[in-house]
Design a protein around this motif. Structure first.
Motif, mmCIF file in Angstrom:
data_model
loop_
_atom_site.group_PDB
_atom_site.id
_atom_site.type_symbol
_atom_site.label_atom_id
_atom_site.label_comp_id
_atom_site.label_asym_id
_atom_site.label_seq_id
_atom_site.Cartn_x
_atom_site.Cartn_y
_atom_site.Cartn_z
ATOM 1 N N ALA A 31 0.838 -1.196 0.000
ATOM 2 C CA ALA A 31 0.000 0.000 0.000
ATOM 3 C C ALA A 31 0.874 1.248 0.000
ATOM 4 O O ALA A 31 1.990 1.235 0.531
ATOM 5 C CB ALA A 31 -0.906 -0.001 1.228
ATOM 6 N N PRO A 32 0.358 2.336 -0.564
ATOM 7 C CA PRO A 32 1.103 3.590 -0.520
ATOM 8 C C PRO A 32 1.127 4.144 0.897
ATOM 9 O O PRO A 32 0.265 3.819 1.713
ATOM 10 C CB PRO A 32 0.296 4.511 -1.441
ATOM 11 C CG PRO A 32 -1.098 3.990 -1.337
ATOM 12 C CD PRO A 32 -0.950 2.491 -1.191
ATOM 13 N N VAL A 33 2.109 4.976 1.183
ATOM 14 C CA VAL A 33 2.166 5.681 2.462
ATOM 15 C C VAL A 33 1.786 7.125 2.159
ATOM 16 O O VAL A 33 2.465 7.810 1.394
ATOM 17 C CB VAL A 33 3.556 5.595 3.113
ATOM 18 C CG1 VAL A 33 3.551 6.303 4.464
ATOM 19 C CG2 VAL A 33 3.979 4.140 3.273
ATOM 20 N N VAL A 34 0.676 7.558 2.752
ATOM 21 C CA VAL A 34 0.056 8.827 2.384
ATOM 22 C C VAL A 34 -0.335 9.597 3.636
ATOM 23 O O VAL A 34 -0.830 9.020 4.600
ATOM 24 C CB VAL A 34 -1.212 8.549 1.532
ATOM 25 C CG1 VAL A 34 -1.945 9.815 1.199
ATOM 26 C CG2 VAL A 34 -0.854 7.791 0.269
ATOM 27 N N LEU A 35 -0.127 10.910 3.596
ATOM 28 C CA LEU A 35 -0.666 11.779 4.642
ATOM 29 C C LEU A 35 -1.976 12.346 4.121
ATOM 30 O O LEU A 35 -2.051 12.829 2.988
ATOM 31 C CB LEU A 35 0.283 12.927 4.963
ATOM 32 C CG LEU A 35 1.662 12.563 5.478
ATOM 33 C CD1 LEU A 35 2.449 13.827 5.824
ATOM 34 C CD2 LEU A 35 1.584 11.639 6.664
ATOM 35 N N GLY A 90 12.632 8.434 2.429
ATOM 36 C CA GLY A 90 13.211 9.338 3.412
ATOM 37 C C GLY A 90 12.183 10.043 4.278
ATOM 38 O O GLY A 90 12.555 10.779 5.188
ATOM 39 N N GLN A 91 10.898 9.833 4.020
ATOM 40 C CA GLN A 91 9.863 10.506 4.803
ATOM 41 C C GLN A 91 9.178 9.565 5.801
ATOM 42 O O GLN A 91 8.063 9.806 6.239
ATOM 43 C CB GLN A 91 8.844 11.151 3.863
ATOM 44 C CG GLN A 91 9.462 12.265 3.051
ATOM 45 C CD GLN A 91 8.504 12.921 2.090
ATOM 46 O OE1 GLN A 91 7.600 12.289 1.549
ATOM 47 N NE2 GLN A 91 8.693 14.215 1.875
ATOM 48 N N GLU A 92 9.902 8.532 6.186
ATOM 49 C CA GLU A 92 9.370 7.575 7.152
ATOM 50 C C GLU A 92 9.065 8.241 8.490
ATOM 51 O O GLU A 92 8.071 7.917 9.146
ATOM 52 C CB GLU A 92 10.341 6.409 7.351
ATOM 53 C CG GLU A 92 10.551 5.544 6.127
ATOM 54 C CD GLU A 92 11.619 6.050 5.153
ATOM 55 O OE1 GLU A 92 12.076 7.223 5.271
ATOM 56 O OE2 GLU A 92 12.002 5.271 4.260
ATOM 57 N N ALA A 93 9.897 9.182 8.902
ATOM 58 C CA ALA A 93 9.697 9.840 10.202
ATOM 59 C C ALA A 93 8.417 10.672 10.208
ATOM 60 O O ALA A 93 7.683 10.668 11.206
ATOM 61 C CB ALA A 93 10.905 10.709 10.557
ATOM 62 N N ILE A 94 8.134 11.374 9.136
ATOM 63 C CA ILE A 94 6.900 12.162 9.103
ATOM 64 C C ILE A 94 5.681 11.238 9.054
ATOM 65 O O ILE A 94 4.657 11.522 9.655
ATOM 66 C CB ILE A 94 6.901 13.206 7.964
ATOM 67 C CG1 ILE A 94 5.784 14.233 8.213
ATOM 68 C CG2 ILE A 94 6.767 12.574 6.596
ATOM 69 C CD1 ILE A 94 5.884 15.467 7.340
ATOM 70 N N ALA A 95 5.813 10.095 8.379
ATOM 71 C CA ALA A 95 4.724 9.107 8.378
ATOM 72 C C ALA A 95 4.476 8.625 9.807
ATOM 73 O O ALA A 95 3.327 8.508 10.242
ATOM 74 C CB ALA A 95 5.065 7.927 7.471
ATOM 75 N N ALA A 165 6.241 2.847 0.200
ATOM 76 C CA ALA A 165 5.160 1.871 0.341
ATOM 77 C C ALA A 165 5.270 1.166 1.683
ATOM 78 O O ALA A 165 6.315 1.172 2.333
ATOM 79 C CB ALA A 165 5.218 0.851 -0.800
ATOM 80 N N TRP A 166 4.151 0.547 2.086
ATOM 81 C CA TRP A 166 4.065 -0.206 3.330
ATOM 82 C C TRP A 166 3.711 -1.637 2.964
ATOM 83 O O TRP A 166 2.705 -1.896 2.288
ATOM 84 C CB TRP A 166 2.996 0.412 4.222
ATOM 85 C CG TRP A 166 2.871 -0.169 5.590
ATOM 86 C CD1 TRP A 166 1.859 -0.951 6.056
ATOM 87 C CD2 TRP A 166 3.765 0.009 6.691
ATOM 88 N NE1 TRP A 166 2.066 -1.276 7.371
ATOM 89 C CE2 TRP A 166 3.245 -0.692 7.787
ATOM 90 C CE3 TRP A 166 4.964 0.703 6.844
ATOM 91 C CZ2 TRP A 166 3.869 -0.727 9.026
ATOM 92 C CZ3 TRP A 166 5.588 0.662 8.082
ATOM 93 C CH2 TRP A 166 5.045 -0.037 9.159
ATOM 94 N N PHE A 167 4.563 -2.592 3.357
ATOM 95 C CA PHE A 167 4.335 -4.005 3.071
ATOM 96 C C PHE A 167 4.972 -4.825 4.177
ATOM 97 O O PHE A 167 6.109 -4.552 4.577
ATOM 98 C CB PHE A 167 4.946 -4.386 1.711
ATOM 99 C CG PHE A 167 4.840 -5.860 1.396
ATOM 100 C CD1 PHE A 167 3.640 -6.397 0.965
ATOM 101 C CD2 PHE A 167 5.932 -6.683 1.565
ATOM 102 C CE1 PHE A 167 3.537 -7.755 0.687
ATOM 103 C CE2 PHE A 167 5.843 -8.041 1.292
ATOM 104 C CZ PHE A 167 4.637 -8.583 0.850
ATOM 105 N N ASP A 168 4.247 -5.819 4.673
ATOM 106 C CA ASP A 168 4.731 -6.714 5.723
ATOM 107 C C ASP A 168 5.193 -5.929 6.951
ATOM 108 O O ASP A 168 6.224 -6.225 7.555
ATOM 109 C CB ASP A 168 5.849 -7.611 5.190
ATOM 110 C CG ASP A 168 6.060 -8.850 6.044
ATOM 111 O OD1 ASP A 168 5.170 -9.191 6.868
ATOM 112 O OD2 ASP A 168 7.118 -9.491 5.899
ATOM 113 N N ARG A 169 4.416 -4.863 7.248
ATOM 114 C CA ARG A 169 4.624 -4.012 8.429
ATOM 115 C C ARG A 169 5.978 -3.285 8.420
ATOM 116 O O ARG A 169 6.550 -2.985 9.467
ATOM 117 C CB ARG A 169 4.445 -4.816 9.710
ATOM 118 C CG ARG A 169 3.027 -5.350 9.857
ATOM 119 C CD ARG A 169 2.816 -6.084 11.167
ATOM 120 N NE ARG A 169 1.420 -6.433 11.312
ATOM 121 C CZ ARG A 169 0.934 -7.667 11.187
ATOM 122 N NH1 ARG A 169 1.749 -8.670 10.924
ATOM 123 N NH2 ARG A 169 -0.349 -7.895 11.344
#
Length: 181
Positions: A31-35, A90-95, A165-169
């Motif tokens: 899945a996409p990682v979206v704000l 690189g935007q994992e922290a904001i997610a 993206a987010w996959f397998d946690r």
């Protein structure tokens, strides 16, 4: 590859599907990682979602699933303005900040550089792409509301960023295709 009917597989019988079984299976759906953000008379709010997809290009429409127990849920519906920022490598922290129930709205928005879309919704400047939307309709299903959002404007602030993206946690980078035709 098709299996023979005699090949054993791990199955869960209908009616026996637990919340944990379902969540485990869905963790294997990339899945996409979206704000998703909003601002207006009912406040500025935002959260990280992966339950978003395209519905139609005529008119341009996406759907976003929001848990009705989320503290920001009512503000999204009442403001009617939805900002969607597709996150980049690189935007994992904001997610993580926008996914945290421990942070206030002000603390979440202290991350990143924001601009205001025509709808009034905040949009992340460093996103791979942003969609400025208005809620067109809402459908309830189980614990969530499905918001059908009309896309009124699109920007591609970062033409060279890779998708997140987010996959397998876990987070994964989706590289852009760079070959020119």
């Amino acid at each position: 590859m098709l299996r023979d009917a005699d090949t054993p597989t791990a199955t869960i019988s209908p009616g026996d599907v637990t919340q944990d079984d379902f969540r485990r299976a869905m963790s294997l759906l990339g899945a996409p990682v979206v704000l998703v953000t909003t601002d207006g008379p009912h406040g500025r709010h935002g959260l990280t979602v992966s339950a978003i997809c395209s519905v139609s290009d005529t008119p341009p429409t996406v759907l976003v699933c929001l848990n009705r127990s989320n503290r920001s849920h009512a503000a999204f519906l009442l403001n009617g303005a939805i900002g969607i920022s597709l996150l980049a490598e690189g935007q994992e922290a904001i997610a993580g900040a926008f996914a945290s129930s421990r942070l206030s709205s002000e603390e979440r928005f202290a991350n990143g550089v924001w601009r205001v879309g025509a709808s009034g919704a905040p949009l992340l400047e460093q996103a791979v792409a942003t969609l400025d939307c208005a809620v067109a309709s809402v459908q309830t299903s189980g614990s969530h509301d499905v918001l059908f959002c009309r896309v009124n404007a699109i920007a591609h602030p970062s033409d060279d960023g890779h998708g997140l993206a987010w996959f397998d946690r876990r987070f994964h980078v989706l590289p852009r295709f760079t070959t020119q035709f």
